[in-house]
Design a protein around this motif. Structure first.
Motif, PDB file in Angstrom:
ATOM      1  N   MET A   1      30.675  -4.690-112.749  1.00 36.18           N
ATOM      2  CA  MET A   1      30.928  -3.742-111.661  1.00 36.18           C
ATOM      3  C   MET A   1      30.957  -2.325-112.212  1.00 36.18           C
ATOM      4  SD  MET A   1      34.346  -3.291-109.311  1.00 36.18           S
ATOM      5  CE  MET A   1      34.472  -5.050-109.008  1.00 36.18           C
ATOM      6  N   ASN A   2      30.259  -1.437-111.556  1.00 38.17           N
ATOM      7  CA  ASN A   2      30.241  -0.035-111.946  1.00 38.17           C
ATOM      8  C   ASN A   2      31.342   0.699-111.197  1.00 38.17           C
ATOM      9  OD1 ASN A   2      29.735   2.603-112.581  1.00 38.17           O
ATOM     10  ND2 ASN A   2      27.563   2.563-112.050  1.00 38.17           N
ATOM     11  N   LYS A   3      32.492   0.890-111.869  1.00 41.38           N
ATOM     12  CA  LYS A   3      33.646   1.490-111.206  1.00 41.38           C
ATOM     13  C   LYS A   3      33.539   3.000-111.098  1.00 41.38           C
ATOM     14  CE  LYS A   3      37.046  -2.108-112.045  1.00 41.38           C
ATOM     15  NZ  LYS A   3      38.413  -2.415-112.524  1.00 41.38           N
ATOM     16  N   THR A   4      32.437   3.555-111.571  1.00 47.02           N
ATOM     17  CA  THR A   4      32.255   4.999-111.466  1.00 47.02           C
ATOM     18  C   THR A   4      31.430   5.371-110.245  1.00 47.02           C
ATOM     19  OG1 THR A   4      30.260   4.983-112.837  1.00 47.02           O
ATOM     20  CG2 THR A   4      32.368   5.192-113.974  1.00 47.02           C
ATOM     21  N   LEU A   5      30.813   4.375-109.612  1.00 46.73           N
ATOM     22  CA  LEU A   5      29.925   4.656-108.489  1.00 46.73           C
ATOM     23  C   LEU A   5      30.486   4.028-107.220  1.00 46.73           C
ATOM     24  CD1 LEU A   5      27.267   5.947-107.626  1.00 46.73           C
ATOM     25  CD2 LEU A   5      26.099   3.799-108.176  1.00 46.73           C
ATOM     26  N   LEU A   6      31.133   4.855-106.397  1.00 45.83           N
ATOM     27  CA  LEU A   6      31.709   4.390-105.135  1.00 45.83           C
ATOM     28  C   LEU A   6      30.658   4.504-104.040  1.00 45.83           C
ATOM     29  CD1 LEU A   6      34.357   3.396-103.810  1.00 45.83           C
ATOM     30  CD2 LEU A   6      34.807   5.780-103.189  1.00 45.83           C
ATOM     31  N   LEU A   7      30.403   3.386-103.360  1.00 47.46           N
ATOM     32  CA  LEU A   7      29.337   3.331-102.362  1.00 47.46           C
ATOM     33  C   LEU A   7      29.899   3.082-100.963  1.00 47.46           C
ATOM     34  CD1 LEU A   7      26.883   0.986-104.332  1.00 47.46           C
ATOM     35  CD2 LEU A   7      26.891   3.483-104.306  1.00 47.46           C
ATOM     36  N   ASN A   8      29.107   3.422 -99.958  1.00 47.23           N
ATOM     37  CA  ASN A   8      29.438   3.080 -98.572  1.00 47.23           C
ATOM     38  C   ASN A   8      28.169   2.811 -97.769  1.00 47.23           C
ATOM     39  OD1 ASN A   8      28.428   5.653 -98.282  1.00 47.23           O
ATOM     40  ND2 ASN A   8      30.346   6.570 -97.587  1.00 47.23           N
ATOM     41  N   ASP A   9      27.104   2.379 -98.475  1.00 44.43           N
ATOM     42  CA  ASP A   9      25.846   2.062 -97.783  1.00 44.43           C
ATOM     43  C   ASP A   9      26.047   0.923 -96.793  1.00 44.43           C
ATOM     44  OD1 ASP A   9      24.665   3.999 -99.315  1.00 44.43           O
ATOM     45  OD2 ASP A   9      23.758   2.619-100.735  1.00 44.43           O
ATOM     46  N   LEU A  10      26.899  -0.029 -97.138  1.00 48.73           N
ATOM     47  CA  LEU A  10      27.234  -1.131 -96.233  1.00 48.73           C
ATOM     48  C   LEU A  10      28.519  -0.777 -95.497  1.00 48.73           C
ATOM     49  CD1 LEU A  10      26.703  -4.156 -98.664  1.00 48.73           C
ATOM     50  CD2 LEU A  10      25.061  -3.236 -97.008  1.00 48.73           C
ATOM     51  N   ASP A  11      28.513  -0.928 -94.192  1.00 46.29           N
ATOM     52  CA  ASP A  11      29.712  -0.659 -93.397  1.00 46.29           C
ATOM     53  C   ASP A  11      30.546  -1.944 -93.353  1.00 46.29           C
ATOM     54  OD1 ASP A  11      31.680  -0.011 -91.620  1.00 46.29           O
ATOM     55  OD2 ASP A  11      30.340   0.811 -90.096  1.00 46.29           O
ATOM     56  N   LEU A  12      31.500  -2.078 -94.278  1.00 49.27           N
ATOM     57  CA  LEU A  12      32.291  -3.301 -94.360  1.00 49.27           C
ATOM     58  C   LEU A  12      33.088  -3.547 -93.085  1.00 49.27           C
ATOM     59  CD1 LEU A  12      33.560  -3.236 -98.056  1.00 49.27           C
ATOM     60  CD2 LEU A  12      31.495  -4.275 -97.098  1.00 49.27           C
ATOM     61  N   ASN A  13      33.483  -2.474 -92.409  1.00 53.24           N
ATOM     62  CA  ASN A  13      34.199  -2.654 -91.142  1.00 53.24           C
ATOM     63  C   ASN A  13      33.336  -3.414 -90.124  1.00 53.24           C
ATOM     64  OD1 ASN A  13      36.760  -1.451 -91.580  1.00 53.24           O
ATOM     65  ND2 ASN A  13      35.855   0.582 -91.426  1.00 53.24           N
ATOM     66  N   GLN A  14      32.050  -3.137 -90.134  1.00 54.56           N
ATOM     67  CA  GLN A  14      31.149  -3.815 -89.204  1.00 54.56           C
ATOM     68  C   GLN A  14      31.096  -5.322 -89.485  1.00 54.56           C
ATOM     69  OE1 GLN A  14      27.071  -2.508 -89.411  1.00 54.56           O
ATOM     70  NE2 GLN A  14      26.512  -3.443 -87.459  1.00 54.56           N
ATOM     71  N   PHE A  15      31.058  -5.688 -90.759  1.00 47.77           N
ATOM     72  CA  PHE A  15      30.996  -7.099 -91.125  1.00 47.77           C
ATOM     73  C   PHE A  15      32.265  -7.847 -90.697  1.00 47.77           C
ATOM     74  CE2 PHE A  15      27.811  -5.362 -93.988  1.00 47.77           C
ATOM     75  CZ  PHE A  15      26.819  -6.341 -93.958  1.00 47.77           C
ATOM     76  N   PHE A  16      33.417  -7.250 -90.974  1.00 43.16           N
ATOM     77  CA  PHE A  16      34.659  -7.964 -90.664  1.00 43.16           C
ATOM     78  C   PHE A  16      35.027  -7.881 -89.186  1.00 43.16           C
ATOM     79  CE2 PHE A  16      34.905  -7.704 -95.239  1.00 43.16           C
ATOM     80  CZ  PHE A  16      35.370  -8.970 -95.550  1.00 43.16           C
ATOM     81  N   TYR A  17      34.501  -6.879 -88.507  1.00 47.16           N
ATOM     82  CA  TYR A  17      34.628  -6.856 -87.048  1.00 47.16           C
ATOM     83  C   TYR A  17      33.909  -8.066 -86.456  1.00 47.16           C
ATOM     84  CZ  TYR A  17      34.190  -5.168 -82.218  1.00 47.16           C
ATOM     85  OH  TYR A  17      34.237  -5.060 -80.840  1.00 47.16           O
ATOM     86  N   ALA A  18      32.787  -8.439 -87.073  1.00 45.72           N
ATOM     87  CA  ALA A  18      31.968  -9.534 -86.554  1.00 45.72           C
ATOM     88  C   ALA A  18      32.610 -10.906 -86.749  1.00 45.72           C
ATOM     89  CB  ALA A  18      30.593  -9.520 -87.227  1.00 45.72           C
TER      90      ALA A  18
ATOM     91  N   TYR B   1      33.244   0.840-101.548  1.00 42.95           N
ATOM     92  CA  TYR B   1      33.246  -0.222-102.560  1.00 42.95           C
ATOM     93  C   TYR B   1      32.468   0.275-103.774  1.00 42.95           C
ATOM     94  CZ  TYR B   1      28.610  -0.855-100.547  1.00 42.95           C
ATOM     95  OH  TYR B   1      27.337  -0.623-100.088  1.00 42.95           O
ATOM     96  N   PHE B   2      32.762  -0.313-104.915  1.00 42.65           N
ATOM     97  CA  PHE B   2      32.064   0.051-106.133  1.00 42.65           C
ATOM     98  C   PHE B   2      30.832  -0.836-106.320  1.00 42.65           C
ATOM     99  CE2 PHE B   2      36.367   1.617-107.135  1.00 42.65           C
ATOM    100  CZ  PHE B   2      36.043   2.924-107.472  1.00 42.65           C
ATOM    101  N   GLN B   3      29.819  -0.301-106.944  1.00 44.54           N
ATOM    102  CA  GLN B   3      28.584  -1.052-107.157  1.00 44.54           C
ATOM    103  C   GLN B   3      28.873  -2.352-107.898  1.00 44.54           C
ATOM    104  OE1 GLN B   3      25.379   1.170-108.954  1.00 44.54           O
ATOM    105  NE2 GLN B   3      24.285  -0.677-109.565  1.00 44.54           N
ATOM    106  N   GLY B   4      28.383  -3.469-107.340  1.00 43.65           N
ATOM    107  CA  GLY B   4      28.585  -4.770-107.965  1.00 43.65           C
ATOM    108  C   GLY B   4      29.879  -5.451-107.583  1.00 43.65           C
ATOM    109  N   GLU B   5      30.669  -4.832-106.718  1.00 49.54           N
ATOM    110  CA  GLU B   5      31.960  -5.405-106.328  1.00 49.54           C
ATOM    111  C   GLU B   5      31.765  -6.648-105.460  1.00 49.54           C
ATOM    112  OE1 GLU B   5      36.004  -3.992-103.921  1.00 49.54           O
ATOM    113  OE2 GLU B   5      34.537  -2.517-104.616  1.00 49.54           O
ATOM    114  N   ASP B   6      32.751  -7.548-105.495  1.00 51.66           N
ATOM    115  CA  ASP B   6      32.709  -8.717-104.623  1.00 51.66           C
ATOM    116  C   ASP B   6      34.037  -8.876-103.900  1.00 51.66           C
ATOM    117  OD1 ASP B   6      34.110  -9.426-106.939  1.00 51.66           O
ATOM    118  OD2 ASP B   6      33.626 -11.539-106.710  1.00 51.66           O
ATOM    119  N   ILE B   7      33.989  -9.562-102.774  1.00 46.01           N
ATOM    120  CA  ILE B   7      35.182  -9.876-101.989  1.00 46.01           C
ATOM    121  C   ILE B   7      35.253 -11.387-101.823  1.00 46.01           C
ATOM    122  CG2 ILE B   7      36.180  -9.805 -99.673  1.00 46.01           C
ATOM    123  CD1 ILE B   7      35.499  -6.941 -99.426  1.00 46.01           C
TER     124      ILE B   7
END
Length: 231
Positions: A1-18, A38-44
């Motif tokens: 996981m790249n903890k230096t690169l914070l991303l928001n390309d994916l709207d996680l709120n949209q996924f969990f709303y679904a 989320y950071f690049q390479g992160e998982d949930i």
């Protein structure tokens, strides 16, 4: 996981709303304070009764991102009881949903299977929004969060000494009597400590040293917990 690169390309709120109407609980979020970033390479990690339904809903939203340059891969593991939904961009893993239909398999910790049910049934909802509509995001109860951290610490400490962070978190989080009792009660209800410390690596000499160290380690933890619980 790249903890230096914070991303928001994916709207996680949209996924969990679904998936708000499906029983689930997020058992691990690396950076809850950054949500929905989320950071690049992160998982949930997600525990869920109906893994197939959760997967279908997440993939339904994932299709939207194909037109944005994402490649989506869904792979099953552990005889279909675990599913990875991976988002790649430019050949690099950007994010992963890790779905579990039962408890992960542990080698050093003996856990009763119905802990999986308890974690989901006792999930705590947090309120978030997607497109100005509220929805509940389910996370473990305080006692379950501590127990899952403890299990991960015991299971992986030998390979990942950085997992000591989980023990530090536990010790700093059970300052109140209810918190202590809830954690201790679940620890004894859902785990079997004598069998946990009976784990022996293949090499005989290493096994002897490991067993002695682990017994001492558990003794120190138990003594510390008992000391904190006493009035």
């Amino acid at each position: 996981m790249n903890k230096t690169l914070l991303l928001n390309d994916l709207d996680l709120n949209q996924f969990f709303y679904a998936i708000q109407d499906i029983s689930y609980v997020i058992v691990r979020r690396s950076n809850p304070e950054k949500w929905p970033g989320y950071f690049q390479g992160e998982d949930i990690d997600i525990f869920c009764y109906d893994k197939a339904a959760v997967g279908r809903n997440l993939l339904g939203i994932a299709n939207i991102y194909v037109n944005q340059g994402f490649d989506i891969e869904s792979t099953d593991h552990d005889n279909g009881m675990q599913t990875h939904i991976d988002f790649f961009k430019g050949g690099q893993l950007q994010f992963r949903f890790d779905l579990y239909g039962r408890l992960p398999r542990f080698k050093k910790v003996c856990i009763k299977e119905h802990l999986f049910l308890s974690v989901i049934e006792n999930a705590h909802p947090l309120e978030y929004q997607w497109q100005e509509e509220n929805y509940p995001l389910y996370i473990p109860s305080s006692a379950d969060d501590l127990l899952l951290r403890y299990i991960e610490y015991v299971e992986y400490f030998e390979q990942r000494p950085d997992k000591i962070k989980h023990l530090d978190y536990i010790m700093s989080s059970i300052s109140d009597i209810p918190g202590r009792l809830g954690f201790i009660e679940k620890l004894h209800q859902y785990t079997d400590l004598p069998k946990c410390i009976a784990y022996i690596p293949e090499e005989e000499e290493k096994a002897k040293h490991y067993a002695q160290s682990l017994r001492y380690h558990f003794k120190m933890i138990v003594n510390e917990l008992i000391r904190r619980i006493k009035p």
